[in-house]
Design an enzyme around this catalytic site. Structure first.
Site, mmCIF file in Angstrom:
data_model
loop_
_atom_site.group_PDB
_atom_site.id
_atom_site.type_symbol
_atom_site.label_atom_id
_atom_site.label_comp_id
_atom_site.label_asym_id
_atom_site.label_seq_id
_atom_site.Cartn_x
_atom_site.Cartn_y
_atom_site.Cartn_z
ATOM 1 N N CYS A 2 0.830 -1.201 0.000
ATOM 2 C CA CYS A 2 0.000 0.000 0.000
ATOM 3 C C CYS A 2 0.868 1.257 0.000
ATOM 4 O O CYS A 2 2.045 1.219 0.336
ATOM 5 C CB CYS A 2 -0.911 0.010 1.222
ATOM 6 S SG CYS A 2 -1.935 -1.465 1.360
ATOM 7 N N ARG A 28 1.705 1.224 -5.882
ATOM 8 C CA ARG A 28 1.813 0.320 -4.737
ATOM 9 C C ARG A 28 0.483 -0.350 -4.395
ATOM 10 O O ARG A 28 0.430 -1.235 -3.533
ATOM 11 C CB ARG A 28 2.341 1.081 -3.519
ATOM 12 C CG ARG A 28 3.714 1.691 -3.710
ATOM 13 C CD ARG A 28 4.139 2.449 -2.474
ATOM 14 N NE ARG A 28 4.290 1.568 -1.330
ATOM 15 C CZ ARG A 28 5.394 0.916 -1.006
ATOM 16 N NH1 ARG A 28 6.475 1.049 -1.759
ATOM 17 N NH2 ARG A 28 5.447 0.149 0.052
ATOM 18 N N TRP A 72 -3.736 -1.839 -1.522
ATOM 19 C CA TRP A 72 -3.705 -3.138 -2.183
ATOM 20 C C TRP A 72 -4.332 -4.108 -1.194
ATOM 21 O O TRP A 72 -3.804 -4.352 -0.112
ATOM 22 C CB TRP A 72 -2.275 -3.545 -2.514
ATOM 23 C CG TRP A 72 -2.184 -4.785 -3.358
ATOM 24 C CD1 TRP A 72 -2.309 -4.871 -4.704
ATOM 25 C CD2 TRP A 72 -1.947 -6.119 -2.903
ATOM 26 N NE1 TRP A 72 -2.168 -6.165 -5.129
ATOM 27 C CE2 TRP A 72 -1.942 -6.958 -4.041
ATOM 28 C CE3 TRP A 72 -1.734 -6.692 -1.638
ATOM 29 C CZ2 TRP A 72 -1.738 -8.335 -3.950
ATOM 30 C CZ3 TRP A 72 -1.538 -8.066 -1.561
ATOM 31 C CH2 TRP A 72 -1.537 -8.873 -2.702
ATOM 32 N N ASN A 98 0.336 -0.147 6.112
ATOM 33 C CA ASN A 98 0.853 -1.002 5.048
ATOM 34 C C ASN A 98 1.440 -2.238 5.712
ATOM 35 O O ASN A 98 2.390 -2.137 6.489
ATOM 36 C CB ASN A 98 1.926 -0.249 4.252
ATOM 37 C CG ASN A 98 2.629 -1.132 3.241
ATOM 38 O OD1 ASN A 98 2.101 -2.152 2.815
ATOM 39 N ND2 ASN A 98 3.838 -0.744 2.868
ATOM 40 N N GLY A 99 0.882 -3.401 5.425
ATOM 41 C CA GLY A 99 1.383 -4.631 6.039
ATOM 42 C C GLY A 99 0.242 -5.497 6.534
ATOM 43 O O GLY A 99 -0.907 -5.362 6.104
ATOM 44 N N GLU A 464 11.322 -14.135 -18.747
ATOM 45 C CA GLU A 464 11.010 -12.727 -18.482
ATOM 46 C C GLU A 464 10.079 -12.163 -19.549
ATOM 47 O O GLU A 464 9.166 -11.388 -19.245
ATOM 48 C CB GLU A 464 12.306 -11.919 -18.413
ATOM 49 C CG GLU A 464 12.127 -10.411 -18.410
ATOM 50 C CD GLU A 464 11.372 -9.870 -17.216
ATOM 51 O OE1 GLU A 464 10.988 -8.680 -17.254
ATOM 52 O OE2 GLU A 464 11.154 -10.614 -16.229
ATOM 53 N N LYS A 468 6.377 -10.409 -18.973
ATOM 54 C CA LYS A 468 5.994 -9.076 -19.440
ATOM 55 C C LYS A 468 4.669 -9.119 -20.196
ATOM 56 O O LYS A 468 3.842 -8.219 -20.084
ATOM 57 C CB LYS A 468 7.080 -8.502 -20.361
ATOM 58 C CG LYS A 468 8.269 -7.945 -19.630
ATOM 59 C CD LYS A 468 7.886 -6.703 -18.820
ATOM 60 C CE LYS A 468 8.802 -6.526 -17.630
ATOM 61 N NZ LYS A 468 8.558 -7.451 -16.528
ATOM 62 N N GLU A 471 1.574 -10.335 -17.544
ATOM 63 C CA GLU A 471 1.198 -9.473 -16.432
ATOM 64 C C GLU A 471 0.640 -8.138 -16.903
ATOM 65 O O GLU A 471 -0.009 -7.435 -16.125
ATOM 66 C CB GLU A 471 2.384 -9.255 -15.491
ATOM 67 C CG GLU A 471 3.536 -8.464 -16.049
ATOM 68 C CD GLU A 471 4.697 -8.340 -15.068
ATOM 69 O OE1 GLU A 471 4.505 -8.607 -13.871
ATOM 70 O OE2 GLU A 471 5.799 -7.978 -15.511
ATOM 71 N N HIS A 487 9.616 -32.517 -24.463
ATOM 72 C CA HIS A 487 9.333 -33.226 -23.213
ATOM 73 C C HIS A 487 7.973 -32.830 -22.635
ATOM 74 O O HIS A 487 7.764 -32.896 -21.432
ATOM 75 C CB HIS A 487 10.442 -32.967 -22.197
ATOM 76 C CG HIS A 487 11.779 -33.492 -22.619
ATOM 77 N ND1 HIS A 487 12.054 -34.832 -22.723
ATOM 78 C CD2 HIS A 487 12.917 -32.850 -23.011
ATOM 79 C CE1 HIS A 487 13.296 -35.014 -23.131
ATOM 80 N NE2 HIS A 487 13.842 -33.819 -23.321
ATOM 81 N N LYS A 581 3.685 -2.595 -7.155
ATOM 82 C CA LYS A 581 5.107 -2.489 -7.462
ATOM 83 C C LYS A 581 5.984 -3.056 -6.357
ATOM 84 O O LYS A 581 6.819 -3.908 -6.589
ATOM 85 C CB LYS A 581 5.455 -1.018 -7.693
ATOM 86 C CG LYS A 581 6.903 -0.778 -8.114
ATOM 87 C CD LYS A 581 7.143 -1.264 -9.520
ATOM 88 C CE LYS A 581 8.521 -0.898 -10.024
ATOM 89 N NZ LYS A 581 8.759 -1.431 -11.361
#
Length: 586
Positions: A2, A28, A72, A98-99, A464, A468, A471, A487, A581
């Site tokens: 947050c 955030r 968040w 935040n937490g 990666e 990109k 997400e 495989h 983020k």
């Protein structure tokens, strides 16, 4: 996760000041947001709203103090009643947080038994009620905060605002709080970048410390309540770096900034890299750890160190590394990679590694962050503020540091620098020719699946690249090692399934070309990323050979593809759903 922003000072347009402070922290978390403004000793303005922060200005309120929060969601759904700030029964104590309060259920039950009425589903709401209850017996607000610190469990950053007294009390355990001060007031925020438009003098709160803001003055106390001196540092951000400027989105702005960032690293970091290389040489067992994109950078690093420096260095997901620390010794070296320097899984692993007496060499982007302060030695990424939730310039900065570090260890820094400069030239070319990638995005925008293949150092690049794409655009994308195709993965290939092939001119070239033929034979639409064209590619994107530094322009191709796929599908590239983020909760 947050975002928190608070101000007390001479400025009278506090509502808008905090509003724009929260806008700068919205990466955030953007499930909901709220603001509390003190109008006078008897009245306040409280606004709480679900969804992203709107662009409408708050009505002008003549006031000089207040705070806000962008959320968040962890405990409780995205509802107005779960939005911060939360308050006590009398609406005299307000809290942003935040937490996670791990023992909130027990605390809540005890408060309800004592007559408190709690309305939200959050863990946060227990905090103002707890302060209210303690205030019945304790008349000293600093002592109240100290008692609350003892009673709650978890990793948190919390600000209490005592309305009548006009006092802020803030403390943290792992989650970040940054203090700023200028000629007209004092600030609190979750990220130093949010303070850049107002001041370059900041102080990063340490775990257990308590900051008090009263009458526009700051007081700092240790966990025992003893006064401490605040030593401000100079923020290495420029205010203009935090604004969009000519760009529509932070993602494309930050993609476009990569040549400048990479050039700065190539031209200025040789001495710092030599010091870091010495640490690696003197270690017995080195471990790269990271989360998300940072972990994929770690994987790239293992190939760099093996191929260039002829040195074995392990890579691990930071959230799992804390379960693997039993083998660490005093001679071990842990190298955590983190843009924010606040990622909780990184911080937790670093603390456990330090308990084992291992050395820590941090590679981070934020001066003064928790990781920066926890590490014995550090390398700053020099990427500047990164506001888009997706890592772009911070990722390629990590690759550049690891690439040059491997060359330092090999005694071939000059060659590494030359190759990096070639890579920078290719990055510029890709950015300038982005319209071709935009057309590819238009072709792929309605596809349900995209697969990316690579071998050797191109394998983590494929991982990666897939991250990109998925997400930001929400298209299912997966990266695979080319050799793993037969495989199991090849079972997923259908007619016109897009398959992106990274095929640089290295030792993997022929084998990777075989993978391209195999998927083409099953009807795949093959997109080749290479220095040499081949008839097997349905589309070809030329990236000149830069030795192993080719990984950098290859990644930039995927960043731009992810950006344009997101726009083509009508989504926000800066704020993808469910993501934030700086991940400061486990």
């Amino acid at each position: 996760m947050c975002g928190i922003f608070a101000y007390q000072g001479k400025k009278t347009d506090v509502a808008n000041l905090i509003f724009y402070g929260l806008k700068s922290l919205e990466y955030r978390g953007y499930d909901s947001w709220g603001i509390l403004i003190k109008k006078n000793n008897h009245h306040f303005y409280l606004k709480r709203q679900t969804g992203k922060i709107t662009d409408e200005k708050l009505k002008t309120i003549v006031a000089t103090e207040g705070f806000g929060h962008t959320r968040w969601a962890t405990h409780g759904g995205v509802l107005e009643k779960n939005t911060h700030p939360h308050f006590d029964c009398q609406k005299q104590i307000f809290v942003v947080h935040n937490g996670i309060i791990e023992n909130f259920t027990q605390l809540k039950q005890n408060l309800i038994k004592k007559g408190h009425k709690l309305y939200s589903e959050t863990d946060t709401e227990v905090l103002p009620h707890l302060a209210e209850e303690l205030g019945k017996k304790i008349n000293d607000r600093l002592k109240i905060i100290k008692e609350i610190i003892k009673k709650i469990k978890g990793l948190n950053a919390i600000i209490f605002y005592f309305f009548k007294n006009g006092e802020f009390y803030a403390f943290k355990n792992s989650s970040p709080i940054v203090v700023g001060k200028n000629y007209d007031g004092v600030f609190l925020a979750s990220d130093a970048a949010a303070l850049a438009p107002y001041t370059n003098k900041v102080y990063f709160l340490d775990d257990g410390e308590i900051i008090v803001i009263k009458n526009k003055n700051l007081s700092l106390f240790d966990k025992n309540g003893k006064p401490k001196k605040i030593s401000f540092i100079d923020l290495n951000y420029k205010a203009q770096d935090t604004f969009l400027g000519q760009y529509k989105h932070f993602m494309i702005k930050e993609i476009s900034e990569q040549p400048k960032v990479l050039t700065t690293i190539a031209e200025t970091q040789e001495q710092n890299l030599k010091k870091a290389a010495k640490l690696i040489k003197n270690s017995y067992g080195s471990y790269l750890i990271g989360c998300g994109s940072a972990y994929y950078a770690c994987l790239v690093g293992t190939y760099f160190f093996s191929k260039i420096a002829k040195r074995h260095i392990n890579a691990a997901v930071a959230s799992e590394f804390s379960y693997l620390v039993d083998f660490l010794k005093e001679t071990s070296l842990v190298i955590p990679l983190s843009q924010s320097g606040e990622t909780i899984d990184i911080i937790s692993s670093v603390k456990k590694a330090k308990e084992k007496k291992a050395k820590v060499l941090a590679i981070t982007n934020v001066l003064g962050s928790t990781l920066y302060r926890e590490a014995h030695e550090k390398l700053l990424l020099l990427a500047g503020p990164e506001k888009c939730v997706l890592a772009t310039k911070s990722f390629t900065a990590k690759l550049a540091f690891l690439y040059l570090l491997a060359h330092i260890l090999n005694g071939s820094f000059k060659k590494g620098k030359e190759n990096l400069k070639k890579a920078i030239k290719e990055v510029k070319k890709i950015i300038n020719e982005a319209d071709k990638i935009k057309k590819l995005a238009s072709l792929l925008k309605n596809k349900k699946h995209i697969f990316i293949l690579g071998r050797g150092v191109s394998y983590p690049v494929a991982l990666e690249s897939a991250l990109k794409i998925k997400e930001s655009s929400y298209i299912h994308a997966e990266g695979f090692a080319g050799g793993e195709l037969k495989h199991g993965v090849i079972a997923l290939i259908e007619k016109q399934t897009p398959v992106i092939i990274y095929n640089p001119s290295d030792e993997t070239y022929e084998d990777t070309l075989s993978s391209a033929y195999e998927v083409s034979a099953r009807g795949a639409y093959v997109i080749g990323i290479a220095s040499k064209n081949n008839p097997v590619y349905n589309q070809f994107f030329s990236i000149e050979d830069c030795d192993d530094a080719t990984t950098i322009p290859n990644v930039v191709f995927a960043q731009i593809l992810g950006y344009y796929l997101t726009l083509a599908r009508g989504f926000d590239p800066d704020k993808p759903r469910n993501l934030a983020k700086s991940v400061t909760v486990k």
